[in-house]
Scaffold this motif. Structure first.
Motif, mmCIF file in Angstrom:
data_model
loop_
_atom_site.group_PDB
_atom_site.id
_atom_site.type_symbol
_atom_site.label_atom_id
_atom_site.label_comp_id
_atom_site.label_asym_id
_atom_site.label_seq_id
_atom_site.Cartn_x
_atom_site.Cartn_y
_atom_site.Cartn_z
ATOM 1 N N ILE A 226 0.838 -1.195 0.000
ATOM 2 C CA ILE A 226 0.000 0.000 0.000
ATOM 3 C C ILE A 226 0.874 1.248 0.000
ATOM 4 O O ILE A 226 0.549 2.256 -0.647
ATOM 5 N N LEU A 229 1.758 2.174 -3.440
ATOM 6 C CA LEU A 229 0.644 2.822 -4.146
ATOM 7 C C LEU A 229 0.485 4.279 -3.741
ATOM 8 O O LEU A 229 0.102 5.129 -4.554
ATOM 9 N N PRO A 284 -7.344 -1.193 -1.604
ATOM 10 C CA PRO A 284 -6.846 -1.290 -2.980
ATOM 11 C C PRO A 284 -6.708 -2.744 -3.434
ATOM 12 O O PRO A 284 -5.613 -3.294 -3.517
ATOM 13 N N GLN A 287 -8.120 -4.258 -9.867
ATOM 14 C CA GLN A 287 -8.001 -3.046 -10.667
ATOM 15 C C GLN A 287 -9.064 -2.019 -10.281
ATOM 16 O O GLN A 287 -8.743 -0.853 -10.014
ATOM 17 N N THR A 290 -8.576 -0.805 -6.543
ATOM 18 C CA THR A 290 -7.417 0.077 -6.386
ATOM 19 C C THR A 290 -7.718 1.465 -6.938
ATOM 20 O O THR A 290 -7.373 2.484 -6.321
ATOM 21 N N LEU A 294 -7.717 4.733 -4.485
ATOM 22 C CA LEU A 294 -6.782 5.851 -4.702
ATOM 23 C C LEU A 294 -7.549 7.160 -4.876
ATOM 24 O O LEU A 294 -7.123 8.202 -4.365
ATOM 25 N N ALA A 311 -0.993 8.344 -10.685
ATOM 26 C CA ALA A 311 -0.743 7.136 -9.891
ATOM 27 C C ALA A 311 -1.536 5.958 -10.451
ATOM 28 O O ALA A 311 -1.021 4.833 -10.551
ATOM 29 N N LYS A 312 -2.784 6.202 -10.817
ATOM 30 C CA LYS A 312 -3.597 5.115 -11.372
ATOM 31 C C LYS A 312 -3.020 4.623 -12.696
ATOM 32 O O LYS A 312 -2.981 3.406 -12.953
ATOM 33 N N PHE A 315 -0.123 2.179 -11.887
ATOM 34 C CA PHE A 315 -0.332 0.868 -11.259
ATOM 35 C C PHE A 315 -1.427 0.021 -11.893
ATOM 36 O O PHE A 315 -1.322 -1.206 -11.907
ATOM 37 N N GLY A 434 -3.091 -4.209 -4.051
ATOM 38 C CA GLY A 434 -2.234 -3.683 -5.107
ATOM 39 C C GLY A 434 -1.695 -4.746 -6.046
ATOM 40 O O GLY A 434 -2.243 -5.844 -6.176
#
Length: 504
Positions: A226, A229, A284, A287, A290, A294, A311-312, A315, A434
């Motif tokens: 985490i 992330l 998270p 897909q 998360t 976020l 960020a998305k 990841f 994640g």
């Protein structure tokens, strides 16, 4: 004070199920009469029961005891019936506790006269050595709670050692998962008041960025995952509550936001909100999970949307790729009493599985709503405060290719030649969050799904053994006697007719 040390036996035992320790209604009525009505009212509000009285879980005090035994420089003392104390300590040591547990025994005389409270106070006084302990946790089990033993009258500290008294009766706290919150909330309350009064001890490590406190026990690899992330958002993963030492409580309160990974920690949430912190539900996982998490954490911490999107974009493709690389195909029912059942179900669905039923012994809260809504939108029926009977009925109704659940659910499924996995040891003991969590369940789940033919072969081989007229231990080949059944059936029918005629 007696001390219960780790037992040498390694056989696993389960603590007494609901109702086995006596009448809950009688104990609850006695506790109210003895002055515990405020505590029971608070528990009723924090941990609502129903539709039935209580899930079939182990003794709830196991949860709070486990939290205390995992903390550094913390002593745990139990006050309760000797059989309960033995069962709790045995199970705690089976699950890895390496510390002794204090025990203050009682008799009818000491319980009725109030001497038990004096014995507890004296035991805590003797135990309060600041060279050894930061905190002493005293827990009332069912009988002392019902008798009104007033742990709230213990001093807040002795020789600089904090003293925390809590009541964790089986007739007031529904599950051991929620009992963890009882103790975590009590410690957060104590720590918050300390911080309000002046400077407190700094954590061993302090990130140079705002932190997100993580609420609920997790697999050890999940908090660092985490943290990865959160890094692009300019945030860091903070302590996990329940914490491992007292000073982490201050750091947990000093956060930018709280992630309620386990959404039933109501008492803990109350302390965070009293400290002015925002609490965000879900986690998270996968897909979709998360991405949503976020977004929610970023908004709670005032992060710009373009930074969240960056960020998305970093990841989510990796998570999608990991899920696609390890697909899960099959119908799976999920149930358990840890509190992460909804998260596991989400991850299974994103991995390609069909999940028609999710049962959890924990209650519905506003922080579990994001997961519930997502699961229901993807065809799952979510049952909060699920009973064993409801979990087994789901196995019967949906005929899954795999059942994930508690021990009796696993047993029922395997008797029906359905592969099954014990949630606590085989599912929750894996990363879920994640990129590391994506695909983490695939190996064990797909291996179990592939074993259906072995169950069919074993069932065919042992068909009829130990069931019906062949049940029990026999020296010779058991022989069925249908004439006996017919004779007794006739007697039952005649008796029923006679009773009916008398009633008329």
């Amino acid at each position: 004070m007696d001390v219960i040390t780790p037992p040498r036996e390694r056989d696993r035992i389960d603590l007494a199920p609901d109702g086995a320790c006596g009448s809950h209604d009688t104990l609850r009525a006695a506790a109210v009469q003895a002055g515990k009505s405020d505590i029971l009212a608070r528990y009723a509000a924090d941990y609502p029961q129903g539709p039935h009285d209580q899930p079939q879980s182990m003794c709830p005090a196991f949860g709070s005891l486990r939290v205390g035994l995992r903390m550094r420089r913390t002593a745990s003392v139990l006050s309760g019936s000797a059989c309960c104390v033995y069962g709790l300590t045995f199970t705690a040591h089976f699950y890895g506790a390496r510390r002794s547990v204090g025990y203050v025994p009682f008799s009818s005389e000491t319980l009725v006269t109030g001497k038990l409270f004096e014995d507890i106070r004296d035991a805590v006084q003797d135990l309060a050595d600041p060279a050894l302990y930061d905190t002493i946790i005293v827990t009332n089990l069912c009988v002392p709670t019902a008798s009104g033993v007033p742990l709230q009258l213990l001093p807040d500290q002795i020789n600089g050692v904090r003293v925390i008294g809590i009541d964790v009766p089986g007739f007031g706290v529904p599950t051991h998962a929620e009992a963890k919150d009882v103790l975590a909330g009590a410690m957060l309350s104590y720590a918050r008041k300390e911080a309000e009064q002046g400077p407190v001890a700094a954590p061993r490590e302090r990130p140079d960025r705002p932190t997100v406190t993580l609420l609920g026990e997790m697999f050890p690899a999940d908090p660092p995952g985490i943290g990865v992330l959160l890094a692009p958002l300019g945030l860091a993963a903070g302590p996990v509550v329940p914490t491992r030492e007292w000073r982490e409580l201050y750091a947990a309160l000093d956060c930018a936001a709280v992630g309620a990974i386990h959404p039933f920690y109501t008492a803990s949430v109350r302390e965070f909100e009293a400290a002015g912190r925002t609490v965000v539900g879900s986690a998270p996982v996968g897909q979709h999970g998360t991405a949503a998490w976020l977004d929610a954490i970023g908004r709670a911490c005032g992060v710009a949307q373009h930074t969240i999107d960056l960020a998305k974009n970093t990841f989510l493709p990796a998570i999608a790729g990991a899920l696609a690389a390890r697909p899960i195909k099959g119908r799976i029912t999920v149930s358990g009493y840890e509190g992460s059942e909804l998260l596991v179900a989400r991850l299974l669905i994103e991995s390609g599985a069909e999940v028609p039923y999710v049962g959890t012994a924990c209650p519905r809260t506003v922080w579990s709503d994001p997961d519930r809504e997502w699961l229901e939108a993807h065809g799952a029926r979510v049952q909060f405060r699920a009973s064993l009977q409801q979990d087994i009925a789901a196995v019967e109704e949906f005929g899954p290719d795999l059942a994930i659940g508690t021990t009796p659910v696993v047993q029922h499924a395997k008797q029906k030649s359905i592969p099954a996995l014990y949630f606590t040891n085989l599912i929750s003991a894996r990363p879920l969050m994640g990129p590391a969590g994506a695909g983490s369940l695939a190996m064990v789940v797909n291996a179990a799904l592939a074993n259906r033919h072995r169950f069919d072969r074993m069932t065919a081989f042992f068909d009829g053994v130990g069931t019906g007229h062949a049940a029990g231990v026999w020296e010779d080949m058991p022989v069925d006697h249908p004439e006996f059944k017919a004779r007794f059936a006739a007697k039952r029918i005649a008796a029923a007719k006679a009773e009916e005629s008398v009633g008329v």
